[in-house]
Design an enzyme around this catalytic site. Structure first.
Site, PDB file in Angstrom:
ATOM      1  N   ASP A  46      18.958  -4.809  -2.261  1.00  0.00           N
ATOM      2  CA  ASP A  46      19.237  -4.267  -3.592  1.00  0.00           C
ATOM      3  C   ASP A  46      20.269  -5.133  -4.308  1.00  0.00           C
ATOM      4  O   ASP A  46      21.053  -5.832  -3.656  1.00  0.00           O
ATOM      5  CB  ASP A  46      19.779  -2.839  -3.482  1.00  0.00           C
ATOM      6  CG  ASP A  46      18.775  -1.880  -2.871  1.00  0.00           C
ATOM      7  OD1 ASP A  46      17.570  -2.081  -3.092  1.00  0.00           O
ATOM      8  OD2 ASP A  46      19.200  -0.937  -2.178  1.00  0.00           O
ATOM      9  N   TYR A  74      23.812  -3.866   9.476  1.00  0.00           N
ATOM     10  CA  TYR A  74      24.465  -3.723   8.173  1.00  0.00           C
ATOM     11  C   TYR A  74      25.886  -3.185   8.311  1.00  0.00           C
ATOM     12  O   TYR A  74      26.189  -2.443   9.243  1.00  0.00           O
ATOM     13  CB  TYR A  74      23.681  -2.744   7.283  1.00  0.00           C
ATOM     14  CG  TYR A  74      22.292  -3.175   6.921  1.00  0.00           C
ATOM     15  CD1 TYR A  74      22.048  -3.929   5.778  1.00  0.00           C
ATOM     16  CD2 TYR A  74      21.198  -2.808   7.708  1.00  0.00           C
ATOM     17  CE1 TYR A  74      20.757  -4.308   5.433  1.00  0.00           C
ATOM     18  CE2 TYR A  74      19.905  -3.182   7.375  1.00  0.00           C
ATOM     19  CZ  TYR A  74      19.696  -3.933   6.235  1.00  0.00           C
ATOM     20  OH  TYR A  74      18.417  -4.307   5.901  1.00  0.00           O
ATOM     21  N   TYR A 177      15.822   2.417   5.399  1.00  0.00           N
ATOM     22  CA  TYR A 177      16.504   2.470   4.106  1.00  0.00           C
ATOM     23  C   TYR A 177      17.907   3.021   4.328  1.00  0.00           C
ATOM     24  O   TYR A 177      18.077   4.206   4.618  1.00  0.00           O
ATOM     25  CB  TYR A 177      15.730   3.339   3.110  1.00  0.00           C
ATOM     26  CG  TYR A 177      14.518   2.641   2.545  1.00  0.00           C
ATOM     27  CD1 TYR A 177      14.634   1.786   1.452  1.00  0.00           C
ATOM     28  CD2 TYR A 177      13.263   2.809   3.121  1.00  0.00           C
ATOM     29  CE1 TYR A 177      13.524   1.126   0.936  1.00  0.00           C
ATOM     30  CE2 TYR A 177      12.147   2.153   2.612  1.00  0.00           C
ATOM     31  CZ  TYR A 177      12.290   1.315   1.519  1.00  0.00           C
ATOM     32  OH  TYR A 177      11.186   0.653   1.020  1.00  0.00           O
ATOM     33  N   LEU A 198      27.254  -2.422   0.640  1.00  0.00           N
ATOM     34  CA  LEU A 198      26.234  -2.675   1.660  1.00  0.00           C
ATOM     35  C   LEU A 198      26.100  -4.173   1.874  1.00  0.00           C
ATOM     36  O   LEU A 198      25.887  -4.924   0.926  1.00  0.00           O
ATOM     37  CB  LEU A 198      24.882  -2.088   1.223  1.00  0.00           C
ATOM     38  CG  LEU A 198      23.708  -2.284   2.188  1.00  0.00           C
ATOM     39  CD1 LEU A 198      23.989  -1.620   3.535  1.00  0.00           C
ATOM     40  CD2 LEU A 198      22.419  -1.726   1.584  1.00  0.00           C
TER      41      LEU A 198
END
Length: 312
Positions: A46, A74, A177, A198
């Site tokens: 994103d 992540y 996700y 993120l």
């Protein structure tokens, strides 16, 4: 510089995507700097997100789907007490709730989100419905029914909570996700939550220390203007080999005639202890990767996916 003729570039670049731009925007910037004819990225990030965005140039793209199947790690920071339209700070706040939690409740909620779990992909995602990305429907205020997906959360670690923020690292399977996971966490805690930071740290076996920034590429370009050195030679040296996405597969080596026949798509006789497995095929004469093959039980090496002969 940007009017150079497009080049045949082959290899993998581990880009450190900056915040505030789309994955495709980052790709186009890098593709332009390399003056590359063909390039594509693996694993959309994103605009809010930063970190590892593998970019495959040329023939490397033939093997990119192996990276798509890989695990990822992540670093996440979420804000508690607020639910947004996009599950991250780019959206608008649609609900606020008081934060009534403790460390036990946090650990319990995260434990429920570890292992094989079900997720419903967010509307603000690149998944397509009737050929149109979901985020385009979302921008029109439409809500499309999405199928439940199963993903594997291997581990959630380095958990730290302070006031209305919670920070952790997540090691997960493809298709996860993180925004959805954070939103689900917020619901389990009864206060709502959304992602404010993120960063993708790892993908497959690649490490965070291997990342290259767009600003570094521009720095090399400025250096070329001030000094007499070959910019393309310098940045091409940043690329990993074409077979980097399949580096987990064993190597086999072929003699010149075998290599020639293999590159023509012909099955070759090959004696090996490896059976019924994909292998990386290397030409002995120049030590170059020429494609993937499969060794069957009859000691035959069958071409599976070949590198173009024009670059070997």
């Amino acid at each position: 510089m940007f009017f150079h003729k497009k080049r045949d570039v082959h290899g993998l670049l581990l880009l450190d995507k900056p915040q505030g731009i789309s994955s495709n925007n980052a790709l186009q910037k890098v593709k332009m700097l390399f003056s590359a004819k063909k390039a594509g990225y693996i694993g959309t990030l994103d605009p809010l997100a930063t970190g590892m965005l593998p970019i495959c140039f040329g023939e490397c793209s033939k093997f990119s789907h192996y990276l798509m199947e890989s695990n990822k790690k992540y670093h996440v920071i979420a804000k508690l007490g607020e639910k947004t339209s996009t599950s991250d700070s780019d959206g608008i706040i649609i609900k606020k709730r008081p934060i009534l939690i403790n460390s036990f409740k946090i650990k319990s909620a995260l434990k429920e989100l570890t292992g094989l779990i079900e997720q419903i992909p967010p509307m603000y995602s690149a998944i397509k419905h009737n050929g149109v990305p979901l985020y385009k429907y979302a921008r029109q205020g439409l809500n499309i029914k999405r199928s439940i997906r199963k993903v594997l959360i291997h581990d959630i670690s380095s958990i730290h909570q302070e006031k209305n923020l919670i920070e952790f690292k997540i090691f997960c399977s493809k298709g996860t996700y993180v925004r959805t996971l954070v939103e689900d966490l917020g619901e389990k805690l009864g206060c709502g939550a959304h992602v404010i930071f993120l960063r993708r740290l790892e993908m497959a076996s690649y490490l965070h220390s291997q990342l290259v920034t767009i600003s570094y590429l521009h720095k090399l370009l400025r250096k070329e203007k001030n000094n007499n050195f070959n910019f393309f030679e310098k940045i091409d040296n940043l690329l990993m080999p074409i077979d980097s996405p399949v580096s987990f597969l064993p190597k086999v080596y072929l003699f010149p005639q075998q290599s020639y026949n293999f590159q023509l798509g012909q099955t070759v006789i090959f004696f090996s202890d490896i059976k019924n497995s994909l292998v990386r095929v290397i030409a002995l004469e120049n030590n170059k990767f020429i494609g993937l093959g499969r060794i069957n039980t009859e000691e035959l090496l069958i071409p599976y996916r070949l590198v173009s002969r024009s670059i070997n």
